[in-house]
Design an enzyme around this catalytic site. Structure first.
Site, PDB file in Angstrom:
ATOM      1  N   TYR A 151       0.847  -1.198   0.000  1.00  0.00           N
ATOM      2  CA  TYR A 151       0.000   0.000   0.000  1.00  0.00           C
ATOM      3  C   TYR A 151       0.885   1.253   0.000  1.00  0.00           C
ATOM      4  O   TYR A 151       0.699   2.161  -0.815  1.00  0.00           O
ATOM      5  CB  TYR A 151      -0.913  -0.012   1.236  1.00  0.00           C
ATOM      6  CG  TYR A 151      -1.890   1.141   1.268  1.00  0.00           C
ATOM      7  CD1 TYR A 151      -3.015   1.138   0.440  1.00  0.00           C
ATOM      8  CD2 TYR A 151      -1.691   2.235   2.101  1.00  0.00           C
ATOM      9  CE1 TYR A 151      -3.911   2.200   0.456  1.00  0.00           C
ATOM     10  CE2 TYR A 151      -2.582   3.301   2.127  1.00  0.00           C
ATOM     11  CZ  TYR A 151      -3.695   3.275   1.299  1.00  0.00           C
ATOM     12  OH  TYR A 151      -4.580   4.330   1.307  1.00  0.00           O
ATOM     13  N   LYS A 155       1.275   4.116  -2.971  1.00  0.00           N
ATOM     14  CA  LYS A 155       0.941   5.526  -2.734  1.00  0.00           C
ATOM     15  C   LYS A 155       2.185   6.418  -2.898  1.00  0.00           C
ATOM     16  O   LYS A 155       2.058   7.551  -3.356  1.00  0.00           O
ATOM     17  CB  LYS A 155       0.301   5.700  -1.354  1.00  0.00           C
ATOM     18  CG  LYS A 155      -1.045   4.971  -1.218  1.00  0.00           C
ATOM     19  CD  LYS A 155      -2.107   5.490  -2.187  1.00  0.00           C
ATOM     20  CE  LYS A 155      -3.478   4.881  -1.938  1.00  0.00           C
ATOM     21  NZ  LYS A 155      -4.517   5.438  -2.819  1.00  0.00           N
TER      22      LYS A 155
HETATM   23  N1  LIG Z   1      -9.975   5.619   4.320  1.00  0.00           N
HETATM   24  C1  LIG Z   1      -8.735   5.957   4.612  1.00  0.00           C
HETATM   25  O1  LIG Z   1      -8.289   5.968   5.789  1.00  0.00           O
HETATM   26  C2  LIG Z   1      -7.833   6.398   3.493  1.00  0.00           C
HETATM   27  C3  LIG Z   1      -6.636   7.078   3.850  1.00  0.00           C
HETATM   28  C4  LIG Z   1      -5.783   7.477   2.829  1.00  0.00           C
HETATM   29  C5  LIG Z   1      -6.111   7.228   1.503  1.00  0.00           C
HETATM   30  N2  LIG Z   1      -7.267   6.571   1.189  1.00  0.00           N
HETATM   31  C6  LIG Z   1      -7.552   6.312  -0.221  1.00  0.00           C
HETATM   32  O2  LIG Z   1      -8.843   6.781  -0.552  1.00  0.00           O
HETATM   33  C7  LIG Z   1      -9.329   6.046  -1.665  1.00  0.00           C
HETATM   34  C8  LIG Z   1     -10.771   5.637  -1.414  1.00  0.00           C
HETATM   35  O3  LIG Z   1     -10.804   4.698  -0.349  1.00  0.00           O
HETATM   36  P1  LIG Z   1     -12.004   4.633   0.707  1.00  0.00           P
HETATM   37  O4  LIG Z   1     -11.397   4.830   2.043  1.00  0.00           O
HETATM   38  O5  LIG Z   1     -13.125   5.473   0.292  1.00  0.00           O
HETATM   39  O6  LIG Z   1     -12.359   3.068   0.628  1.00  0.00           O
HETATM   40  P2  LIG Z   1     -13.627   2.282   0.070  1.00  0.00           P
HETATM   41  O7  LIG Z   1     -14.880   2.795   0.661  1.00  0.00           O
HETATM   42  O8  LIG Z   1     -13.287   0.851   0.225  1.00  0.00           O
HETATM   43  O9  LIG Z   1     -13.656   2.665  -1.479  1.00  0.00           O
HETATM   44  C9  LIG Z   1     -12.791   2.078  -2.416  1.00  0.00           C
HETATM   45  C10 LIG Z   1     -13.416   2.248  -3.790  1.00  0.00           C
HETATM   46  O10 LIG Z   1     -12.511   1.735  -4.788  1.00  0.00           O
HETATM   47  C11 LIG Z   1     -13.263   0.939  -5.702  1.00  0.00           C
HETATM   48  N3  LIG Z   1     -12.400  -0.048  -6.334  1.00  0.00           N
HETATM   49  C12 LIG Z   1     -11.581  -0.964  -5.747  1.00  0.00           C
HETATM   50  N4  LIG Z   1     -10.969  -1.725  -6.676  1.00  0.00           N
HETATM   51  C13 LIG Z   1     -11.404  -1.268  -7.874  1.00  0.00           C
HETATM   52  C14 LIG Z   1     -11.154  -1.653  -9.216  1.00  0.00           C
HETATM   53  N5  LIG Z   1     -10.308  -2.659  -9.515  1.00  0.00           N
HETATM   54  N6  LIG Z   1     -11.766  -0.985 -10.227  1.00  0.00           N
HETATM   55  C15 LIG Z   1     -12.641   0.023  -9.944  1.00  0.00           C
HETATM   56  N7  LIG Z   1     -12.910   0.441  -8.691  1.00  0.00           N
HETATM   57  C16 LIG Z   1     -12.312  -0.215  -7.677  1.00  0.00           C
HETATM   58  C17 LIG Z   1     -14.366   0.325  -4.851  1.00  0.00           C
HETATM   59  O11 LIG Z   1     -15.491   0.010  -5.665  1.00  0.00           O
HETATM   60  P3  LIG Z   1     -15.935  -1.448  -6.179  1.00  0.00           P
HETATM   61  O12 LIG Z   1     -15.515  -2.440  -5.143  1.00  0.00           O
HETATM   62  O13 LIG Z   1     -17.412  -1.314  -6.356  1.00  0.00           O
HETATM   63  O14 LIG Z   1     -15.210  -1.605  -7.491  1.00  0.00           O
HETATM   64  C18 LIG Z   1     -14.725   1.497  -3.940  1.00  0.00           C
HETATM   65  O15 LIG Z   1     -15.661   2.337  -4.582  1.00  0.00           O
HETATM   66  C19 LIG Z   1      -8.358   4.868  -1.864  1.00  0.00           C
HETATM   67  O16 LIG Z   1      -7.483   5.156  -2.927  1.00  0.00           O
HETATM   68  C20 LIG Z   1      -7.594   4.835  -0.555  1.00  0.00           C
HETATM   69  O17 LIG Z   1      -6.300   4.292  -0.703  1.00  0.00           O
HETATM   70  C21 LIG Z   1      -8.137   6.148   2.154  1.00  0.00           C
END
Ligand SMILES: NC(=O)c1ccc[n+]([C@@H]2O[C@H](COP(=O)([O-])OP(=O)(O)OC[C@H]3O[C@@H](n4cnc5c(N)ncnc54)[C@H](OP(=O)(O)O)[C@@H]3O)[C@@H](O)[C@H]2O)c1
Length: 266
Positions: A151, A155
């Site tokens: 991860y 990033k």
């Molecule tokens: N939450 C945190 O603490 C945090 C912190 C730093 C960065 N981020 C980043 O924020 C972003 C969003 O994450 P989130 O926290 O909102 O998590 P989340 O609710 O699990 O959302 C992840 C999204 O990515 C989609 N996804 C995963 N694999 C995919 C694929 N192969 N093709 C198309 N879509 C895909 C999922 O949709 P489907 O499964 O329907 O495809 C889902 O809509 C990520 O890049 C994550 O690394 C999150």
């Protein structure tokens, strides 16, 4: 370069939950047409039903042909793409050895190769629609090298991609922003034990990040950390590296000792 979102077209990947769903909803409320991309079709349709400006599109961003079809569809339907939010991502798990290889490579495929594929597919449409914005949702883990190694590697790569294209794509009228969230409570990143602890208030919400995406779309800023206080360890990491490393290694030893105590008590 000022940017008026009303009437413009945005593509948001990973829009079926968490940060992506909150961002798509916010941009739609601003009067943008938002193409919401993910694999879970039912979720995308629920989102579109609640926000008339949202158009659902099912695609897996690890599939280049699917991403190319998405870009072609956006061009045919709307004739422009002014904003690309590369948000889809997966957390991955610890990298301990051979058993974790597939998971680690998949994490890099979704979190780093996915945004590269999308930027490649949309580059010419973004340029033709300039002024345009790319917002790459990276992470504080892409600045500090914490958490699962695949991860963090994905990033760090996304941060590098954003900085390098930020310099060269500016000439085409496209700004590229690395947007780095800290801990945010979502389905994929639930952070349940942290939320239940004394430090629970440090965990942000998807709406905090959606607001930051909105800000950088307006301003064209190249970098944003959200919540903002996560900048402190990032600055410490680069400005006072030995102090940062000593703090992190002390925290690592303390958490290792806690794990050993817990194992002994079982
Ligand atoms: N939450 C945190 O603490 C945090 C912190 C730093 C960065 N981020 C980043 O924020 C972003 C969003 O994450 P989130 O926290 O909102 O998590 P989340 O609710 O699990 O959302 C992840 C999204 O990515 C989609 N996804 C995963 N694999 C995919 C694929 N192969 N093709 C198309 N879509 C895909 C999922 O949709 P489907 O499964 O329907 O495809 C889902 O809509 C990520 O890049 C994550 O690394 C999150």
């Amino acid at each position: 370069m000022s940017f008026e979102p009303r009437g413009k077209v945005a593509v948001v990947t990973g829009a079926s939950s968490g940060i992506g769903a909150a961002t798509a909803a916010r941009l739609a409320r601003l009067g943008m047409t938002v193409v919401a991309v993910a694999r879970r079709e039912d979720r995308l349709h629920e989102l579109a039903a609640a926000h008339p400006g949202i158009r659902p599109y099912v695609a897996d961003i690890t599939d280049q042909a699917a991403v190319d079809r998405l870009a072609a569809w956006v061009e045919t339907q709307f004739g422009a793409c002014h904003v690309l939010v590369n948000n889809a991502g997966v957390p991955g798990r610890s990298f301990r050895g051979r058993d974790d290889l597939d998971d680690t490579l998949h994490t890099i495929e979704v979190n780093l190769a996915g945004p590269i594929r999308c930027m490649a597919a949309f580059a010419s449409l973004l340029e033709a629609s300039a002024p345009a914005r790319v917002v790459n949702v990276a992470s504080v883990a892409g600045k500090l090298g914490v958490g699962p190694a695949g991860y963090a590697a994905s990033k760090f790569g996304l941060v590098g991609l954003s900085e390098a294209t930020g310099l060269s794509w500016a000439r085409k009228g496209i700004t590229v922003c690395e947007l780095n969230p800290g801990f945010i409570h979502t389905e994929g990143f639930p952070k349940d034990s942290l939320r239940a602890s004394r430090l629970g208030r440090l965990v942000g919400t998807p709406d905090d990040v959606a607001r930051a995406v909105h800000d950088v779309i307006l301003s064209g800023a190249p970098e944003r950390t959200v919540p903002r206080w996560y900048r402190i360890p990032v600055v410490l990491r680069h400005a006072a590296t030995p102090v940062y490393r000593s703090l992190v290694s002390r925290m690592g030893r303390a958490s290792g000792a806690r794990d050993r105590d817990r194992d002994r008590d079982r």
